[in-house]
Design a protein around this motif. Structure first.
Motif, short mmCIF file in Angstrom:
data_model
loop_
_atom_site.label_atom_id
_atom_site.label_comp_id
_atom_site.label_asym_id
_atom_site.label_seq_id
_atom_site.Cartn_x
_atom_site.Cartn_y
_atom_site.Cartn_z
N GLN A 42 -45.53 -5.41 -33.50
CA GLN A 42 -46.95 -5.27 -33.18
C GLN A 42 -47.77 -5.69 -34.39
O GLN A 42 -47.44 -5.38 -35.54
N SER A 43 -48.87 -6.35 -34.12
CA SER A 43 -49.76 -6.85 -35.18
C SER A 43 -50.50 -5.71 -35.87
O SER A 43 -50.64 -4.61 -35.32
N PRO A 44 -51.01 -5.98 -37.07
CA PRO A 44 -51.90 -5.01 -37.71
C PRO A 44 -53.12 -4.69 -36.84
O PRO A 44 -53.61 -3.56 -36.86
N ALA A 45 -53.58 -5.66 -36.07
CA ALA A 45 -54.72 -5.41 -35.17
C ALA A 45 -54.39 -4.30 -34.17
O ALA A 45 -55.24 -3.46 -33.84
N MET A 46 -53.14 -4.27 -33.68
CA MET A 46 -52.75 -3.23 -32.74
C MET A 46 -52.69 -1.87 -33.43
O MET A 46 -53.03 -0.84 -32.83
N ALA A 47 -52.28 -1.85 -34.70
CA ALA A 47 -52.32 -0.59 -35.47
C ALA A 47 -53.77 -0.12 -35.61
O ALA A 47 -54.05 1.08 -35.52
N LEU A 48 -54.68 -1.06 -35.79
CA LEU A 48 -56.11 -0.70 -35.87
C LEU A 48 -56.57 -0.12 -34.54
O LEU A 48 -57.30 0.89 -34.51
N ALA A 49 -56.13 -0.68 -33.42
CA ALA A 49 -56.48 -0.14 -32.10
C ALA A 49 -55.98 1.29 -31.96
O ALA A 49 -56.70 2.16 -31.44
N HIS A 50 -54.77 1.55 -32.44
CA HIS A 50 -54.22 2.91 -32.39
C HIS A 50 -55.09 3.87 -33.18
O HIS A 50 -55.41 4.98 -32.71
N GLU A 51 -55.51 3.45 -34.37
CA GLU A 51 -56.36 4.32 -35.20
C GLU A 51 -57.75 4.51 -34.58
O GLU A 51 -58.34 5.58 -34.68
N ILE A 52 -58.26 3.49 -33.92
CA ILE A 52 -59.55 3.62 -33.22
C ILE A 52 -59.44 4.70 -32.14
O ILE A 52 -60.39 5.45 -31.91
N ALA A 53 -58.29 4.81 -31.50
CA ALA A 53 -58.09 5.85 -30.48
C ALA A 53 -58.28 7.24 -31.09
O ALA A 53 -58.80 8.14 -30.43
#
Length: 165
Positions: free
Chosen positions: A105-116
């Motif tokens: 998973q991309s760093p962008a997806m990790a950012l999406a997780h943290e946005i949650a």
């Protein structure tokens, strides 16, 4: 004239990506490099290609603190002030789907997780939110929050990923 000074016709000069990196629509704390700012802009703009993420990005304020500490986390203050996401734009994650197929998973997806987490979601809810976005963007998914390795995977581009399988 050079830089962002206006031309005679009033249009700003300079490359759009460079201007966007200097004045992003979200707040960035710390001392990010221009590469960090560009990777953050790329990540957030790529998340906007997901209807799920785009809705949230339009509705919530948050601060991204770019770090290179090999971890991602979120602080949601109880006093109602702006939440802060600590995020490494070069840290991808090896994940396993529900049927145990590996993917990155991309760093962008990790950012999406943290946005949650900014939305008040716990880890399982954040993983479900991240999964919906991953499906919309064609990124690999993880079967649950625990299906991620501790191995650090470094990438140059904050949207770099590989498929499950």
């Amino acid at each position: 004239m050079i830089g962002d000074k206006a031309r005679r016709d009033g249009a700003p000069r300079g490359r759009p990506a460079a201007r966007a990196a200097r004045r992003p629509p979200w707040k960035v704390n710390g001392s990010p490099t221009s590469a960090d700012m560009i990777n953050t802009a790329i990540a957030i703009n790529s998340l906007k290609d997901s209807q799920t993420a785009a809705t949230v990005l339009r509705a919530y304020d948050f601060t991204v603190a770019v770090n290179h500490t090999n971890s991602d986390s979120t602080l949601v203050p109880s006093d109602g002030s702006t939440p802060q996401i600590d995020w490494d734009p070069n840290l991808a994650h090896q994940v396993y789907s529900a049927d145990y197929k590996a993917g990155i998973q991309s760093p962008a997806m990790a950012l999406a997780h943290e946005i949650a987490h900014v939305l008040g979601m716990d880890e399982n809810q954040a993983t479900a939110f991240e999964t919906q976005i991953a499906l919309e963007l064609g990124e690999p998914t993880r079967g649950n929050y625990q299906l991620v390795t501790q191995e650090k995977i470094y990438v140059e581009n904050s949207t770099e990923h590989s498929a499950n399988g």
